[in-house]
Motif scaffolding. Structure first.
Motif, PDB file in Angstrom:
ATOM      1  N   ALA A 165       0.838  -1.201   0.000  1.00  0.00           N
ATOM      2  CA  ALA A 165       0.000   0.000   0.000  1.00  0.00           C
ATOM      3  C   ALA A 165       0.870   1.246   0.000  1.00  0.00           C
ATOM      4  CB  ALA A 165      -0.925   0.002   1.208  1.00  0.00           C
ATOM      5  N   LYS A 166       2.037   1.151   0.658  1.00  0.00           N
ATOM      6  CA  LYS A 166       2.970   2.275   0.705  1.00  0.00           C
ATOM      7  C   LYS A 166       3.815   2.350  -0.553  1.00  0.00           C
ATOM      8  CE  LYS A 166       5.443   2.851   4.258  1.00  0.00           C
ATOM      9  NZ  LYS A 166       6.422   2.575   5.328  1.00  0.00           N
ATOM     10  N   GLN A 167       4.096   1.201  -1.170  1.00  0.00           N
ATOM     11  CA  GLN A 167       4.956   1.126  -2.340  1.00  0.00           C
ATOM     12  C   GLN A 167       4.190   0.472  -3.491  1.00  0.00           C
ATOM     13  OE1 GLN A 167       8.002   2.390  -2.303  1.00  0.00           O
ATOM     14  NE2 GLN A 167       8.172   2.799  -0.118  1.00  0.00           N
ATOM     15  N   PRO A 168       3.221   1.165  -4.075  1.00  0.00           N
ATOM     16  CA  PRO A 168       2.352   0.531  -5.081  1.00  0.00           C
ATOM     17  C   PRO A 168       3.021   0.228  -6.409  1.00  0.00           C
ATOM     18  CG  PRO A 168       1.883   2.870  -4.894  1.00  0.00           C
ATOM     19  CD  PRO A 168       2.842   2.546  -3.795  1.00  0.00           C
ATOM     20  N   ASN A 169       4.136   0.867  -6.704  1.00  0.00           N
ATOM     21  CA  ASN A 169       4.777   0.656  -8.005  1.00  0.00           C
ATOM     22  C   ASN A 169       5.805  -0.467  -7.943  1.00  0.00           C
ATOM     23  OD1 ASN A 169       3.361   2.794  -9.233  1.00  0.00           O
ATOM     24  ND2 ASN A 169       4.758   4.273  -8.303  1.00  0.00           N
ATOM     25  N   GLN A 170       5.408  -1.564  -7.349  1.00  0.00           N
ATOM     26  CA  GLN A 170       6.280  -2.720  -7.255  1.00  0.00           C
ATOM     27  C   GLN A 170       5.971  -3.675  -8.398  1.00  0.00           C
ATOM     28  OE1 GLN A 170       8.710  -3.047  -5.308  1.00  0.00           O
ATOM     29  NE2 GLN A 170       8.346  -1.627  -3.614  1.00  0.00           N
ATOM     30  N   ILE A 175      -0.813 -11.214  -4.055  1.00  0.00           N
ATOM     31  CA  ILE A 175      -0.577 -11.419  -2.628  1.00  0.00           C
ATOM     32  C   ILE A 175      -1.534 -12.485  -2.116  1.00  0.00           C
ATOM     33  CG2 ILE A 175      -0.480 -10.385  -0.338  1.00  0.00           C
ATOM     34  CD1 ILE A 175      -0.287  -7.662  -1.631  1.00  0.00           C
ATOM     35  N   ALA A 176      -1.002 -13.477  -1.418  1.00  0.00           N
ATOM     36  CA  ALA A 176      -1.828 -14.465  -0.733  1.00  0.00           C
ATOM     37  C   ALA A 176      -1.725 -14.184   0.760  1.00  0.00           C
ATOM     38  CB  ALA A 176      -1.362 -15.878  -1.045  1.00  0.00           C
ATOM     39  N   ALA A 177      -2.826 -13.763   1.362  1.00  0.00           N
ATOM     40  CA  ALA A 177      -2.866 -13.420   2.780  1.00  0.00           C
ATOM     41  C   ALA A 177      -3.585 -14.540   3.532  1.00  0.00           C
ATOM     42  CB  ALA A 177      -3.586 -12.095   2.985  1.00  0.00           C
ATOM     43  N   ILE A 195      -6.202  -2.950   1.975  1.00  0.00           N
ATOM     44  CA  ILE A 195      -7.171  -3.696   1.173  1.00  0.00           C
ATOM     45  C   ILE A 195      -7.909  -2.746   0.225  1.00  0.00           C
ATOM     46  CG2 ILE A 195      -9.319  -5.036   1.267  1.00  0.00           C
ATOM     47  CD1 ILE A 195      -8.308  -6.220   3.913  1.00  0.00           C
ATOM     48  N   ALA A 196      -8.224  -1.554   0.714  1.00  0.00           N
ATOM     49  CA  ALA A 196      -8.947  -0.573  -0.090  1.00  0.00           C
ATOM     50  C   ALA A 196      -8.099  -0.014  -1.227  1.00  0.00           C
ATOM     51  CB  ALA A 196      -9.437   0.566   0.801  1.00  0.00           C
ATOM     52  N   GLN A 197      -6.773   0.001  -1.051  1.00  0.00           N
ATOM     53  CA  GLN A 197      -5.897   0.681  -2.004  1.00  0.00           C
ATOM     54  C   GLN A 197      -5.251  -0.238  -3.036  1.00  0.00           C
ATOM     55  OE1 GLN A 197      -2.963   2.922   0.217  1.00  0.00           O
ATOM     56  NE2 GLN A 197      -4.522   3.748   1.606  1.00  0.00           N
ATOM     57  N   ILE A 198      -4.864  -1.431  -2.628  1.00  0.00           N
ATOM     58  CA  ILE A 198      -4.053  -2.296  -3.487  1.00  0.00           C
ATOM     59  C   ILE A 198      -4.873  -2.813  -4.668  1.00  0.00           C
ATOM     60  CG2 ILE A 198      -2.801  -4.491  -3.572  1.00  0.00           C
ATOM     61  CD1 ILE A 198      -1.938  -3.995  -0.692  1.00  0.00           C
ATOM     62  N   GLU A 199      -4.302  -2.690  -5.858  1.00  0.00           N
ATOM     63  CA  GLU A 199      -5.023  -3.046  -7.076  1.00  0.00           C
ATOM     64  C   GLU A 199      -4.697  -4.440  -7.596  1.00  0.00           C
ATOM     65  OE1 GLU A 199      -4.344   0.040  -9.891  1.00  0.00           O
ATOM     66  OE2 GLU A 199      -5.406   1.565  -8.732  1.00  0.00           O
ATOM     67  N   ILE A 200      -3.580  -5.007  -7.192  1.00  0.00           N
ATOM     68  CA  ILE A 200      -3.232  -6.340  -7.678  1.00  0.00           C
ATOM     69  C   ILE A 200      -4.085  -7.391  -6.980  1.00  0.00           C
ATOM     70  CG2 ILE A 200      -0.862  -5.656  -8.214  1.00  0.00           C
ATOM     71  CD1 ILE A 200       0.039  -7.089  -5.680  1.00  0.00           C
ATOM     72  N   PRO A 201      -4.181  -8.611  -7.521  1.00  0.00           N
ATOM     73  CA  PRO A 201      -5.004  -9.660  -6.906  1.00  0.00           C
ATOM     74  C   PRO A 201      -4.576  -9.988  -5.476  1.00  0.00           C
ATOM     75  CG  PRO A 201      -4.443 -10.255  -9.155  1.00  0.00           C
ATOM     76  CD  PRO A 201      -3.631  -9.044  -8.829  1.00  0.00           C
ATOM     77  N   SER A 226     -15.136  -4.759  -1.602  1.00  0.00           N
ATOM     78  CA  SER A 226     -16.278  -4.509  -2.488  1.00  0.00           C
ATOM     79  C   SER A 226     -16.567  -3.022  -2.622  1.00  0.00           C
ATOM     80  CB  SER A 226     -17.512  -5.237  -1.945  1.00  0.00           C
ATOM     81  OG  SER A 226     -18.651  -4.963  -2.729  1.00  0.00           O
ATOM     82  N   ALA A 227     -16.514  -2.292  -1.499  1.00  0.00           N
ATOM     83  CA  ALA A 227     -16.817  -0.866  -1.514  1.00  0.00           C
ATOM     84  C   ALA A 227     -15.809  -0.076  -2.332  1.00  0.00           C
ATOM     85  CB  ALA A 227     -16.863  -0.331  -0.086  1.00  0.00           C
ATOM     86  N   ASN A 228     -14.585  -0.612  -2.454  1.00  0.00           N
ATOM     87  CA  ASN A 228     -13.541   0.082  -3.211  1.00  0.00           C
ATOM     88  C   ASN A 228     -13.284  -0.565  -4.572  1.00  0.00           C
ATOM     89  OD1 ASN A 228     -12.097   2.213  -1.309  1.00  0.00           O
ATOM     90  ND2 ASN A 228     -12.713   0.465  -0.035  1.00  0.00           N
ATOM     91  N   ALA A 229     -14.223  -1.384  -5.005  1.00  0.00           N
ATOM     92  CA  ALA A 229     -14.171  -2.000  -6.340  1.00  0.00           C
ATOM     93  C   ALA A 229     -12.855  -2.731  -6.589  1.00  0.00           C
ATOM     94  CB  ALA A 229     -14.397  -0.940  -7.417  1.00  0.00           C
TER      95      ALA A 229
END
Length: 270
Positions: A165-170, A175-177, A195-201, A226-229
């Motif tokens: 979330a802090k380093q999105p351009n990785q 990610i499997a949590a 969870i709201a910010q990260i765009e990768i699966p 869901s709320a953050n699509a």
């Protein structure tokens, strides 16, 4: 509390110390971590001990190369609180299984902690772990290892999400949590924000008999995505599994590998 499973001869007493003591002082935790890492770096270790540098500090990682001719990519594995980089449940079995399936795996030793950090201490630990995660990402040469995934358990999963979330351009593709928890009542919870910010699966996998903090916040985690699509977010529950997937390691391994292979960029590489 995590089960007590020593993974190398001669370190059983040390591992009991890891679990049983509450050491809130940073200096004591650093000293304890060094003792754990030194004990793990032994001839009996299954895998290669790789010491990475983060500024003036060194930390242990355990590398297991792909056992197939064609590598699927690199997988960074982050352990839960109160455990370590070669823990006999979740972490070590996953590291070995993913290597057999074609992944180059690197398990990180994270900052040592007591078994119940409060919200402030939890955030502090995630901040400290972020630099290690970045160093581990850099360990994989992007020219030779273009596909990279993170697999975290408990606090390790929270650390992985917080870092990205802090380093999105990785170049991390998924990610499997495992056994992830949030504070449903705290809008500033860093994992909720991640969870709201990260765009990768993101795979949010937990057991039906997991810790109350995990099962009790599952609906909220799903709601935030869901709320953050977050279309790449997927939540799954493994019936009968506890926080350490005791007796269900094979099911956990299969779920993780199948999802990583489906959601990462493997087909584009090959």
């Amino acid at each position: 509390m995590p089960k007590r499973h020593p993974t190398a001869p001669g370190i059983a007493g040390l591992l009991l110390l890891v679990i049983g003591l509450a050491l809130p002082l940073q200096a004591a935790n650093l000293s304890l971590e060094r003792r754990i890492s030194t004990a793990l770096d032994s001839p009996s270790l299954s895998g290669k001990a790789v010491w990475l540098e983060n500024g003036n500090n060194r930390f242990l990682t355990i590398y297991s190369p792909s056992e197939t001719k064609l590598s699927l990519g690199g997988a960074l594995i982050l352990h839960d609180q109160g455990t370590h980089a070669d823990w006999a449940e979740v972490v070590q079995p996953l590291r070995k299984h993913l290597a057999r399936q074609g992944w180059n795996t690197l398990a990180l030793q994270l900052p040592a902690t007591d078994t119940s950090p409060d919200a402030t201490a939890r955030l502090n630990l995630m901040e400290k772990a972020s630099a290690r995660i970045q160093r581990a990402i850099d360990y994989f040469d992007p020219q030779q290892q273009p596909n990279l995934v993170l697999v975290g358990h408990g606090l390790g999963a929270a650390m992985a999400l917080h870092h990205l979330a802090k380093q999105p351009n990785q170049r991390v593709s998924a990610i499997a949590a495992i056994g992830l928890s949030i504070d449903p009542s705290d809008e500033s919870d860093p994992v909720s924000q991640a969870i709201a910010q990260i765009e990768i699966p993101i795979l949010d996998l937990y057991g039906s008999r997991d810790l109350p903090a995990v099962t009790g916040s599952a609906a909220k985690r799903r709601q935030i995505a869901s709320a953050n699509a977050r279309e790449g977010y997927r939540q799954e529950v493994l019936n009968g599994a506890d926080h350490f997937f005791s007796g269900m390691q094979s099911s956990l391994q299969q779920r993780i590998h199948t999802w990583l292979k489906r959601t990462s960029t493997i087909e584009e590489q090959n």
